[in-house]
Design a protein around this motif. Sequence first.
Motif, PDB file in Angstrom:
ATOM      1  N   GLY A 114      25.644  -0.739  43.527  1.00  0.00           N
ATOM      2  CA  GLY A 114      25.119  -1.897  44.234  1.00  0.00           C
ATOM      3  C   GLY A 114      26.062  -3.086  44.226  1.00  0.00           C
ATOM      4  N   LYS A 241      20.137   4.005  48.072  1.00  0.00           N
ATOM      5  CA  LYS A 241      20.488   2.726  47.437  1.00  0.00           C
ATOM      6  C   LYS A 241      19.415   1.661  47.621  1.00  0.00           C
ATOM      7  N   ILE A 242      18.878   1.514  48.831  1.00  0.00           N
ATOM      8  CA  ILE A 242      17.988   0.373  49.091  1.00  0.00           C
ATOM      9  C   ILE A 242      16.502   0.739  49.137  1.00  0.00           C
ATOM     10  N   SER A 245      16.323   3.363  44.760  1.00  0.00           N
ATOM     11  CA  SER A 245      16.661   2.548  43.594  1.00  0.00           C
ATOM     12  C   SER A 245      15.587   1.485  43.293  1.00  0.00           C
ATOM     13  N   SER A 272      19.840  -4.363  45.576  1.00  0.00           N
ATOM     14  CA  SER A 272      21.008  -4.842  46.310  1.00  0.00           C
ATOM     15  C   SER A 272      21.711  -3.684  47.021  1.00  0.00           C
ATOM     16  N   THR A 274      24.828  -1.401  48.975  1.00  0.00           N
ATOM     17  CA  THR A 274      26.048  -0.794  48.434  1.00  0.00           C
ATOM     18  C   THR A 274      27.193  -1.800  48.339  1.00  0.00           C
ATOM     19  N   SER A 303      18.740  -3.767  54.139  1.00  0.00           N
ATOM     20  CA  SER A 303      18.184  -4.304  52.893  1.00  0.00           C
ATOM     21  C   SER A 303      17.428  -5.615  53.101  1.00  0.00           C
TER      22      SER A 303
END
Length: 323
Positions: A114, A241-242, A245, A272, A274, A303
């Motif tokens: 992140g 990731k968004i 996570s 947050s 990448t 995001s």
Amino acid sequence: MTSSDNIFSLLDIAFSVTSPIFIIISLGAWLNHIKFINEEFIRIASKIIFNIGLPIMLFTNTASHDFNKLINLTHLAIILATTIIVFIVSQLTASQFIENKRDKGVFVQGAFRGNLIILGLAFCSSAYGEKGIAIATLPMAIIIIVYNLLSIYTLNASLLTQSFSLKKSIDDIIKNPLIIGIVAGLLVNSTKLPIPNVIMKSSHYLSQMTLPLALLAIGGSLNFLQMKENLKPAIAASVFKIVLSPIIMITLLLLFPIEKTAAGVLFFLAASPTATASFIMVKAMNGNSDLAAKIIILSTFVSIITVTFGFAMLVALNLIALN
């Protein structure tokens, strides 16, 4: 007030926290598009941000806040667990989204690494001010180290290169201006050395400049052209990731409740998008830099939705605090 009115009210509050950040990023992209700023501006701005602005900001925030509140093993365990789980899941499932085995490390790094230094801190600052930055400082420092080690492992494994060794990684961590700023701040804090008022005022001016300048630089470095290729793995890594996570983070906060401002800070770090550093590392190791760039672009702009809704939901659940 009805429940639907309350939800819309919380979304409005959450959007007021996240939208200024993405407006400045968009401004940077537009300024680069009209050639008002260029790569040389971004290069110089990045050097100022990472070598001067952020280290001083992190130093003064670490040095001036309650030492006992800066170090919390529960906070560290939660953010570490979130990172490790996403790393393992993305490693196990990467082959479902990529065609070339050499892209596995690029995919995995984009899924777990992140942008804590700029966007993570910007979210924390927007929501909680200097207190949020102070709470984020130590978890961020630990996770940056973990990010580097995991990135080296997964990229070396898929690219079959020894360009980045463990020794070099440790040397880079020790020499990292952000780590130096945090460690120096902890030393000053633990020894109770007084900080001259002139330093505090100067740091405040630098702090006001640093994050907006960093957001402009991020916007200016994003290239929205040629988005068709590598789109499937880029979307998948961005979802890890968004979406995954922050979901893992929310689950851990439900299982292990902590102080509400700290919970908000950890959520912003986990949610947050990448990190731009992932592109730099992939480029240096002759990996698929196009895929790395697309993951950054997609995760950054989507995001704004995931962070806003996640923040509003956590406030509604009374898990995190409003400023």
